[in-house]
Design an enzyme around this catalytic site. Structure first.
Site, PDB file in Angstrom:
ATOM      1  N   HIS A  37      38.630 -17.070  29.513  1.00  0.00           N
ATOM      2  CA  HIS A  37      39.648 -16.397  30.341  1.00  0.00           C
ATOM      3  C   HIS A  37      40.150 -17.416  31.541  1.00  0.00           C
ATOM      4  O   HIS A  37      41.370 -17.564  31.945  1.00  0.00           O
ATOM      5  CB  HIS A  37      39.350 -15.158  31.076  1.00  0.00           C
ATOM      6  CG  HIS A  37      39.044 -13.927  30.072  1.00  0.00           C
ATOM      7  ND1 HIS A  37      37.790 -13.613  29.949  1.00  0.00           N
ATOM      8  CD2 HIS A  37      39.826 -13.034  29.359  1.00  0.00           C
ATOM      9  CE1 HIS A  37      37.832 -12.359  29.117  1.00  0.00           C
ATOM     10  NE2 HIS A  37      38.928 -12.157  28.563  1.00  0.00           N
ATOM     11  N   SER A 190      34.105 -11.108  25.851  1.00  0.00           N
ATOM     12  CA  SER A 190      33.545 -10.183  26.427  1.00  0.00           C
ATOM     13  C   SER A 190      32.700  -9.367  25.949  1.00  0.00           C
ATOM     14  O   SER A 190      31.838  -8.750  26.488  1.00  0.00           O
ATOM     15  CB  SER A 190      34.903  -9.220  27.373  1.00  0.00           C
ATOM     16  OG  SER A 190      35.992  -9.967  27.785  1.00  0.00           O
TER      17      SER A 190
HETATM   18  P1  AMP Z   1      41.031 -10.346  26.151  1.00  0.00           P
HETATM   19  O1  AMP Z   1      40.374  -9.705  27.736  1.00  0.00           O
HETATM   20  O2  AMP Z   1      39.719 -10.306  25.415  1.00  0.00           O
HETATM   21  O3  AMP Z   1      41.947  -9.186  25.885  1.00  0.00           O
HETATM   22  O4  AMP Z   1      41.586 -11.624  26.230  1.00  0.00           O
HETATM   23  C1  AMP Z   1      42.470 -12.076  27.288  1.00  0.00           C
HETATM   24  C2  AMP Z   1      43.129 -13.443  26.943  1.00  0.00           C
HETATM   25  O5  AMP Z   1      41.887 -14.402  26.794  1.00  0.00           O
HETATM   26  C3  AMP Z   1      43.496 -13.480  25.500  1.00  0.00           C
HETATM   27  O6  AMP Z   1      44.635 -14.372  25.378  1.00  0.00           O
HETATM   28  C4  AMP Z   1      42.467 -14.143  24.553  1.00  0.00           C
HETATM   29  O7  AMP Z   1      42.767 -14.782  23.416  1.00  0.00           O
HETATM   30  C5  AMP Z   1      42.021 -15.140  25.653  1.00  0.00           C
HETATM   31  N1  AMP Z   1      40.523 -15.442  25.376  1.00  0.00           N
HETATM   32  C6  AMP Z   1      39.357 -14.558  25.167  1.00  0.00           C
HETATM   33  N2  AMP Z   1      38.346 -15.253  24.628  1.00  0.00           N
HETATM   34  C7  AMP Z   1      38.810 -16.616  24.809  1.00  0.00           C
HETATM   35  C8  AMP Z   1      38.114 -17.805  24.503  1.00  0.00           C
HETATM   36  N3  AMP Z   1      36.695 -17.645  24.325  1.00  0.00           N
HETATM   37  N4  AMP Z   1      38.526 -19.217  24.673  1.00  0.00           N
HETATM   38  C9  AMP Z   1      40.046 -18.849  25.204  1.00  0.00           C
HETATM   39  N5  AMP Z   1      40.865 -17.840  25.337  1.00  0.00           N
HETATM   40  C10 AMP Z   1      40.039 -16.724  25.146  1.00  0.00           C
END
Ligand code: AMP
Length: 284
Positions: A37, A190
């Site tokens: 993130h 997460s």
């Molecule tokens: P989330 O909180 O899981 O909904 O993710 C929020 C944003 O962070 C989304 O655009 C995800 O694709 C991105 N994201 C989650 N994990 C990663 C990671 N390991 N590397 C890069 N971006 C990530």
């Protein structure tokens, strides 16, 4: 960093920024922030005058109530991390603020093929929920740039489609940021917080399986590679594997043999001790 819990407060802040004609980068998240993130936040900061991050665990995109109930919450640490990174505004609404009339919606987003394969197939209505929340957030924030992670490959394509479908005041530029991994290869997520150390070690089988497919792409047929990857995951304790698919990188159509000049991606989703993990890797 300014923390806004209501839409009206956020809009007040955003109006001040827009009056000064400053650019806005937006990073929507569900919290429990990690380096993945933060890499999106940093990319936004480097390209924009103002970065808005949202933390909202959106109930309408969970097709499994237990997954929603168990979604990790580390808000104090998240705020600290965002402050450290230099984020300008955190939007931190509750469910009533986003869905004052309840979470049910009659609106249907036409996502075509994207909704029938991979995540779309195994998580019914998930992408409808994603579109519902992302549209709301984009209408509120009206960013110049939207930052998404390649970790959620299909979601990036869905949101690209959503932006096409939306009636916007101005263009929103989509920035897709590469997946950040642990040293072991495990994609940061997460949901990894729900795994113990042994399970985290076993979870690296996803990365190993993708590397195996990449290494043998020219030597073995795709069905065989997918089968070997499946066996590797099973050996490492994955109790259910939703899919391991080699697909065309631009439209996610399944591919069974290599054609020259075709960009390919492998996508995997599986359950380890009840935790659903997804990952992907571009192959060529
Ligand atoms: P989330 O909180 O899981 O909904 O993710 C929020 C944003 O962070 C989304 O655009 C995800 O694709 C991105 N994201 C989650 N994990 C990663 C990671 N390991 N590397 C890069 N971006 C990530």
């Amino acid at each position: 960093m300014i923390i806004c819990k209501t839409i009206s407060l956020l809009k007040l802040q955003l109006n001040l920024i827009k009056e000064k004609q400053l650019s806005i980068g937006f990073v929507p998240t569900m919290g429990a922030l990690h380096e993945g993130h933060l890499s999106l936040v940093r990319a936004s900061i480097s390209q924009n005058d103002c970065t808005v991050c949202s933390i909202f665990v959106n109930p309408t995109q969970f097709n499994n109530q237990e997954d929603y109930n168990k979604y990790p919450n580390t808000i104090t640490h998240d705020i600290y991390q965002l402050e450290l990174a230099g984020c300008s505004i955190l939007f931190l609404p509750d469910v009533e603020e986003i869905y004052p009339e309840g979470i049910l919606s009659n609106k249907k987003y036409n996502l075509d093929y994207l909704e029938t394969v991979l995540e779309g197939k195994f998580r019914p209505n998930h992408f409808q929920g994603v579109c519902q929340i992302v549209e709301k957030l984009l209408v509120i924030v009206e960013p110049n740039q939207l930052f998404l992670g390649q970790k959620d490959y299909q979601q990036c394509m869905v949101i690209e489609k959503l932006i096409e479908l939306m009636d916007k005041k101005r263009e929103i530029e989509l920035e897709i940021i590469p997946t950040i991994r642990e040293k072991t290869g495990l994609a940061m997520s997460s949901r990894n917080a729900r795994l113990n150390e042994t399970e985290k070690e076993n979870a690296t089988a996803i990365f190993k399986a993708m590397v195996h497919i990449k290494n043998y792409l020219n030597e073995k047929n795709f069905d065989e590679l997918e089968k070997e990857a499946n066996e590797l995951l099973q050996k490492n304790g994955f109790e259910k594997i939703d899919y391991i698919k080699i697909c065309n990188a631009s439209d996610l159509q399944e591919v069974h043999s290599r054609k020259s000049n075709q960009k390919l991606v492998v996508l995997i989703a599986g359950f380890l001790n009840g935790v659903r993990l997804i990952d992907n890797m571009q192959l060529i």
